[in-house]
Design a protein around this motif. Structure first.
Motif, PDB file in Angstrom:
ATOM      1  N   ARG A  96       0.776  -1.329   0.011  1.00 44.03           N
ATOM      2  CA  ARG A  96      -0.112  -0.137  -0.012  1.00 44.03           C
ATOM      3  C   ARG A  96       0.823   1.323  -0.033  1.00 44.03           C
ATOM      4  N   GLY A  97       0.360   2.457  -0.409  1.00 43.97           N
ATOM      5  CA  GLY A  97       1.208   3.810  -0.485  1.00 43.97           C
ATOM      6  C   GLY A  97       0.399   4.846  -0.293  1.00 43.97           C
ATOM      7  N   TRP A  98       1.057   5.965   0.045  1.00 46.17           N
ATOM      8  CA  TRP A  98       0.705   7.169   0.444  1.00 46.17           C
ATOM      9  C   TRP A  98       1.683   8.247  -0.256  1.00 46.17           C
ATOM     10  N   LYS A  99       1.045   9.153  -0.588  1.00 43.00           N
ATOM     11  CA  LYS A  99       1.807  10.558  -1.029  1.00 43.00           C
ATOM     12  C   LYS A  99       1.722  11.485   0.137  1.00 43.00           C
ATOM     13  N   LEU A 100       2.896  12.051   0.375  1.00 41.63           N
ATOM     14  CA  LEU A 100       3.233  12.794   1.468  1.00 41.63           C
ATOM     15  C   LEU A 100       3.032  14.170   0.984  1.00 41.63           C
ATOM     16  N   VAL A 101       2.269  15.196   1.672  1.00 40.95           N
ATOM     17  CA  VAL A 101       1.909  16.510   1.280  1.00 40.95           C
ATOM     18  C   VAL A 101       1.721  17.332   2.532  1.00 40.95           C
ATOM     19  N   GLU A 102       2.529  18.327   2.716  1.00 41.13           N
ATOM     20  CA  GLU A 102       2.332  19.137   4.068  1.00 41.13           C
ATOM     21  C   GLU A 102       1.958  18.548   5.420  1.00 41.13           C
ATOM     22  N   PHE A 103       2.638  17.402   5.716  1.00 37.01           N
ATOM     23  CA  PHE A 103       2.249  16.760   6.797  1.00 37.01           C
ATOM     24  C   PHE A 103       1.018  15.748   6.877  1.00 37.01           C
ATOM     25  N   LEU A 108      -2.908   6.305  -1.679  1.00 39.05           N
ATOM     26  CA  LEU A 108      -2.978   5.904  -2.903  1.00 39.05           C
ATOM     27  C   LEU A 108      -4.037   4.643  -3.362  1.00 39.05           C
ATOM     28  N   SER A 109      -4.478   4.715  -4.316  1.00 38.57           N
ATOM     29  CA  SER A 109      -5.494   3.765  -4.551  1.00 38.57           C
ATOM     30  C   SER A 109      -4.579   2.455  -4.967  1.00 38.57           C
ATOM     31  N   ALA A 110      -5.516   1.275  -5.167  1.00 37.74           N
ATOM     32  CA  ALA A 110      -4.789  -0.032  -5.602  1.00 37.74           C
ATOM     33  C   ALA A 110      -4.026   0.192  -7.002  1.00 37.74           C
ATOM     34  N   SER A 111      -4.776   0.991  -7.994  1.00 44.56           N
ATOM     35  CA  SER A 111      -4.280   1.043  -9.272  1.00 44.56           C
ATOM     36  C   SER A 111      -3.118   2.110  -9.349  1.00 44.56           C
ATOM     37  N   GLU A 112      -3.006   2.886  -8.279  1.00 41.04           N
ATOM     38  CA  GLU A 112      -2.197   3.937  -8.321  1.00 41.04           C
ATOM     39  C   GLU A 112      -0.660   3.173  -7.886  1.00 41.04           C
ATOM     40  N   ILE A 113      -0.636   2.348  -6.618  1.00 41.63           N
ATOM     41  CA  ILE A 113       0.303   1.809  -6.169  1.00 41.63           C
ATOM     42  C   ILE A 113       0.868   0.520  -7.224  1.00 41.63           C
ATOM     43  N   PHE A 114      -0.110  -0.191  -7.859  1.00 37.07           N
ATOM     44  CA  PHE A 114       0.196  -1.151  -8.971  1.00 37.07           C
ATOM     45  C   PHE A 114       1.091  -0.312 -10.053  1.00 37.07           C
ATOM     46  N   SER A 115       0.445   0.942 -10.509  1.00 37.64           N
ATOM     47  CA  SER A 115       1.104   1.572 -11.620  1.00 37.64           C
ATOM     48  C   SER A 115       2.583   2.003 -11.115  1.00 37.64           C
ATOM     49  N   ALA A 116       2.753   2.404  -9.771  1.00 37.10           N
ATOM     50  CA  ALA A 116       3.986   2.879  -9.172  1.00 37.10           C
ATOM     51  C   ALA A 116       5.171   1.767  -9.443  1.00 37.10           C
ATOM     52  N   TYR A 117       4.764   0.610  -8.913  1.00 34.19           N
ATOM     53  CA  TYR A 117       5.533  -0.864  -8.836  1.00 34.19           C
ATOM     54  C   TYR A 117       5.676  -1.343 -10.065  1.00 34.19           C
ATOM     55  N   CYS A 118       4.805  -1.106 -11.001  1.00 34.58           N
ATOM     56  CA  CYS A 118       4.804  -2.137 -12.163  1.00 34.58           C
ATOM     57  C   CYS A 118       4.880  -0.991 -13.532  1.00 34.58           C
ATOM     58  N   THR A 119       5.718   0.062 -13.309  1.00 36.14           N
ATOM     59  CA  THR A 119       6.262   0.891 -14.366  1.00 36.14           C
ATOM     60  C   THR A 119       7.606   1.135 -14.323  1.00 36.14           C
ATOM     61  N   ALA A 122      12.370   4.663 -15.576  1.00 40.61           N
ATOM     62  CA  ALA A 122      13.410   5.288 -16.581  1.00 40.61           C
ATOM     63  C   ALA A 122      12.740   5.282 -17.963  1.00 40.61           C
ATOM     64  N   THR A 123      11.905   4.362 -18.179  1.00 43.75           N
ATOM     65  CA  THR A 123      11.351   4.335 -19.599  1.00 43.75           C
ATOM     66  C   THR A 123      10.093   4.336 -19.932  1.00 43.75           C
ATOM     67  N   GLY A 124       9.190   4.144 -18.740  1.00 48.23           N
ATOM     68  CA  GLY A 124       7.772   4.342 -18.662  1.00 48.23           C
ATOM     69  C   GLY A 124       7.093   3.248 -19.024  1.00 48.23           C
ATOM     70  N   PRO A 129       4.218  -7.673 -12.481  1.00 52.59           N
ATOM     71  CA  PRO A 129       4.140  -7.351 -11.001  1.00 52.59           C
ATOM     72  C   PRO A 129       4.786  -8.368 -10.453  1.00 52.59           C
ATOM     73  N   GLU A 130       5.387  -8.346  -8.943  1.00 54.27           N
ATOM     74  CA  GLU A 130       6.033  -9.270  -8.468  1.00 54.27           C
ATOM     75  C   GLU A 130       5.262 -10.506  -7.923  1.00 54.27           C
ATOM     76  N   PRO A 131       5.727 -11.749  -8.219  1.00 57.39           N
ATOM     77  CA  PRO A 131       4.642 -12.816  -7.811  1.00 57.39           C
ATOM     78  C   PRO A 131       4.496 -12.677  -6.274  1.00 57.39           C
ATOM     79  N   GLY A 132       3.209 -13.163  -6.100  1.00 56.15           N
ATOM     80  CA  GLY A 132       2.649 -13.294  -4.805  1.00 56.15           C
ATOM     81  C   GLY A 132       2.588 -11.888  -4.020  1.00 56.15           C
ATOM     82  N   VAL A 133       2.479 -10.648  -4.777  1.00 56.69           N
ATOM     83  CA  VAL A 133       2.077  -9.525  -4.156  1.00 56.69           C
ATOM     84  C   VAL A 133       0.935  -8.759  -4.847  1.00 56.69           C
ATOM     85  N   GLU A 134       0.057  -8.462  -3.601  1.00 57.85           N
ATOM     86  CA  GLU A 134      -1.109  -7.870  -3.849  1.00 57.85           C
ATOM     87  C   GLU A 134      -1.191  -6.432  -3.453  1.00 57.85           C
TER      88      GLU A 134
END
Length: 143
Positions: A96-103, A108-119, A122-124, A129-134
């Motif tokens: 799971r993930g969070w964006k930090l802004v002004e304390f 992040l939604s499931a699709s946002e964290i998936f996108s962050a980990y699965c993109t 450098a190239t976009g 996805p990692e095996p066994g990771v939700e």
């Protein structure tokens, strides 16, 4: 150069402590791994903090906690994020993930964290996805 809480205001220290405790308590019982990153001036500063939560207490190391608070303070000012990975005995994980802004930590939604980990950063290009990771939506923190 070490980052410390020495140059932070009392408000920043208090908010960083509240954020850290929010992360520690966010997911309840389990073996967790919190990564906090701050990005500024073309570089990234991060800290990785493992801890176990039994539902009532946590074994978060006090030195790790202070260092995490320093990075949380910086990330809250310059921009950054936090990711929590929860490990299970069957070798699966939830991320799971969070964006930090002004304390504040914006979940992040499931699709946002998936996108962050699965993109590829450098190239976009998509990467597998990692095996066994939700990848899951992050909860709002209680701080």
């Amino acid at each position: 150069m070490a980052i410390t809480l020495q140059d932070r205001t009392p408000y920043e220290v208090e908010r960083s402590a509240a954020l850290l405790m929010g992360f520690v308590n966010a997911l309840g019982e389990g073996c967790h791994h919190l990564v906090v990153a701050a990005s500024a001036k073309g570089g990234t500063l991060s800290i990785s903090v493992p801890f176990h939560n039994d539902g009532e207490t946590s074994d978060l190391d006090p030195v790790d906690a202070v260092e995490a608070m320093a990075v949380l303070a910086l990330a809250s000012v310059v921009g950054g994020g936090a990711v929590m990975r929860t490990h299970f005995a069957d070798r699966t994980s939830e991320v799971r993930g969070w964006k930090l802004v002004e304390f504040y930590a914006k979940p992040l939604s499931a699709s946002e964290i998936f996108s962050a980990y699965c993109t590829d950063p450098a190239t976009g290009e998509p990467i597998a996805p990692e095996p066994g990771v939700e990848y899951m939506a992050a909860p709002r923190l209680t701080v």
